[in-house]
Design a protein around this motif. Structure first.
Motif, PDB file in Angstrom:
ATOM      1  N   GLU A   1      -5.423  -2.650  -6.499  1.00 11.49           N
ATOM      2  CA  GLU A   1      -5.686  -2.456  -5.083  1.00 11.49           C
ATOM      3  C   GLU A   1      -4.997  -3.602  -4.349  1.00 11.49           C
ATOM      4  N   GLU A   2      -5.198  -3.717  -3.067  1.00  3.90           N
ATOM      5  CA  GLU A   2      -4.454  -4.713  -2.297  1.00  3.90           C
ATOM      6  C   GLU A   2      -4.911  -6.150  -2.546  1.00  3.90           C
ATOM      7  N   GLY A   3      -6.120  -6.359  -3.074  1.00  2.00           N
ATOM      8  CA  GLY A   3      -6.589  -7.703  -3.393  1.00  2.00           C
ATOM      9  C   GLY A   3      -5.912  -8.247  -4.645  1.00  2.00           C
ATOM     10  N   LEU A   4      -6.056  -9.550  -4.899  1.00  2.00           N
ATOM     11  CA  LEU A   4      -5.444 -10.201  -6.053  1.00  2.00           C
ATOM     12  C   LEU A   4      -6.257  -9.919  -7.312  1.00  2.00           C
ATOM     13  N   ASP A   5      -5.767  -9.016  -8.148  1.00  2.00           N
ATOM     14  CA  ASP A   5      -6.388  -8.695  -9.442  1.00  2.00           C
ATOM     15  C   ASP A   5      -7.878  -8.409  -9.305  1.00  2.00           C
ATOM     16  N   SER A   6      -8.261  -7.761  -8.209  1.00  2.00           N
ATOM     17  CA  SER A   6      -9.680  -7.573  -7.910  1.00  2.00           C
ATOM     18  C   SER A   6     -10.166  -6.148  -8.125  1.00  2.00           C
ATOM     19  N   GLY A   7      -9.296  -5.256  -8.573  1.00  6.75           N
ATOM     20  CA  GLY A   7      -9.655  -3.852  -8.695  1.00  6.75           C
ATOM     21  C   GLY A   7     -10.620  -3.577  -9.837  1.00  6.75           C
TER      22      GLY A   7
ATOM     23  N   LYS B   1       0.826  -1.215   0.000  1.00  9.98           N
ATOM     24  CA  LYS B   1       0.000   0.000   0.000  1.00  9.98           C
ATOM     25  C   LYS B   1       0.857   1.261   0.000  1.00  9.98           C
TER      26      LYS B   1
ATOM     27  N   ARG C   1      -7.872 -14.728 -12.341  1.00  8.97           N
ATOM     28  CA  ARG C   1      -7.025 -13.826 -11.556  1.00  8.97           C
ATOM     29  C   ARG C   1      -5.786 -14.592 -11.102  1.00  8.97           C
TER      30      ARG C   1
ATOM     31  N   VAL D   1     -15.636 -15.456 -10.824  1.00  6.20           N
ATOM     32  CA  VAL D   1     -14.241 -15.380 -10.389  1.00  6.20           C
ATOM     33  C   VAL D   1     -13.584 -16.752 -10.507  1.00  6.20           C
TER      34      VAL D   1
END
Length: 318
Positions: free
Chosen positions: A140-146, A94, A116, A199
């Motif tokens: 964002e901090e999630g795995l390819d979730s932005g 971050k 992802r 997903v």
């Protein structure tokens, strides 16, 4: 906009080239993975992205970890508006994500939220998908979730290897990434959250995952060979040594061979599977260069009833 591009392998170079050629954006620096040993001499070699950036006279940053204080300090000094990313190869903390005013934008080689992870193209081929594509999204901090800015689609051809498909996506995706940078700068492009449904995950393919199971149907064998080409490379065992499978062709007319059983003629080599046979196109014996399967078979003199695949505990060792 002032950009700092992050990427490492050859597949990221077309995107860097597209941004350099756009005429609208300044690529102030490149972030890439540290030099890695390569070749027989195991000399340290700069990544393809680093080499291209050096040719263009662009500053190259090679942090061991993207949370290193020296790297973060330099990134803040450059003060990029946005950081486009293609296959960089490290997770961004971050503290790094917060530096550019308009964030980090990743070019990912799938139709998100499908696949992802690190190996989306390989998994699309392994799964037998007929369509894939590329997407740009806000990291964002999630795995390819932005949230997603834009997508393109690409048909998966019946003979495509992962390498074939990735090459096409790299060039088509380069245009998508450049257009995404334009839209962000203009304020005409806004990211849309990914749907919660659909997903799927695409973890890195390990060498053991690339071992061919000859009891599987021929269609599965074909997908494993194509999906694992060029990396990590599909393989099997023959006389206790690893045999890499570069290409196979389906042969639905041959059903008399049992799983793993070899049948060699003057110009062909067939292998039985859980359904019908496949014909070996090119193979690579351990310690040798790729060769036509028929040439390999003549050299090893395959005996009647001989097989590929795990025969005993010793030959099962990778």
């Amino acid at each position: 906009m002032k950009l700092v591009f992050a990427g490492t392998p050859e597949v990221a170079v077309p995107a860097l080239d597209a941004l350099l050629a756009s005429g609208r954006h300044e690529v102030a620096a490149v972030i890439t993975r540290p030099d890695a040993p390569a070749g027989r001499g195991r000399r340290l070699v700069a990544s393809p992205v680093a080499q291209r950036a050096e040719e263009a006279g662009i500053e190259v940053l090679k942090p061991v970890k993207p949370r290193d204080e020296d790297f973060l300090a330099r990134l803040r000094q450059i003060a990029p508006d946005c950081c486009p990313v293609v296959a960089y190869g490290a997770l961004l903390p971050k503290v790094a994500l917060d530096v550019p005013a308009r964030g980090w934008v990743n070019l990912h080689f799938s139709l998100l939220p499908a696949w992802r992870g690190a190996a989306p193209v390989q998994h699309a081929v392994l799964a037998g998908d007929e369509m894939t594509g590329a997407a740009t999204f806000q990291i964002e901090e999630g795995l390819d979730s932005g949230p997603v800015f834009g997508v393109i689609t690409e048909t998966i051809r019946p003979t495509d290897t992962s390498g074939d498909l990735l090459t096409r996506l790299a060039f088509a995706g380069a245009g998508l990434l450049a257009a995404t940078m334009d839209g962000i700068e203009d304020g005409t492009l806004h990211p849309v959250p990914q749907p919660a449904e659909g997903v799927s995950l695409a973890p890195k393919i390990a060498v053991e995952d690339a071992r061919v199971d000859w009891t599987a149907p021929a269609l599965r064998v074909d997908r494993v060979v194509r999906g694992c080409t060029p990396a990590p490379g599909a393989w099997t065992e023959f006389r206790g040594e690893r045999l890499k499978l570069v290409s196979v062709q389906l042969d639905p007319e041959r059903t008399e061979l049992s799983p793993g059983e070899l049948s060699a003629g003057k110009n062909h080599v067939h292998v039985g599977t859980g359904s019908h046979a496949v014909e070996l196109g090119w193979v690579q014996p351990q310690g040798k260069k790729p060769m036509r399967a028929a040439d390999w078979a003549r050299g090893v003199r395959i005996a009647a009833g001989e097989r590929v695949g795990v025969q005993d505990a010793d030959s099962a060792k990778p």
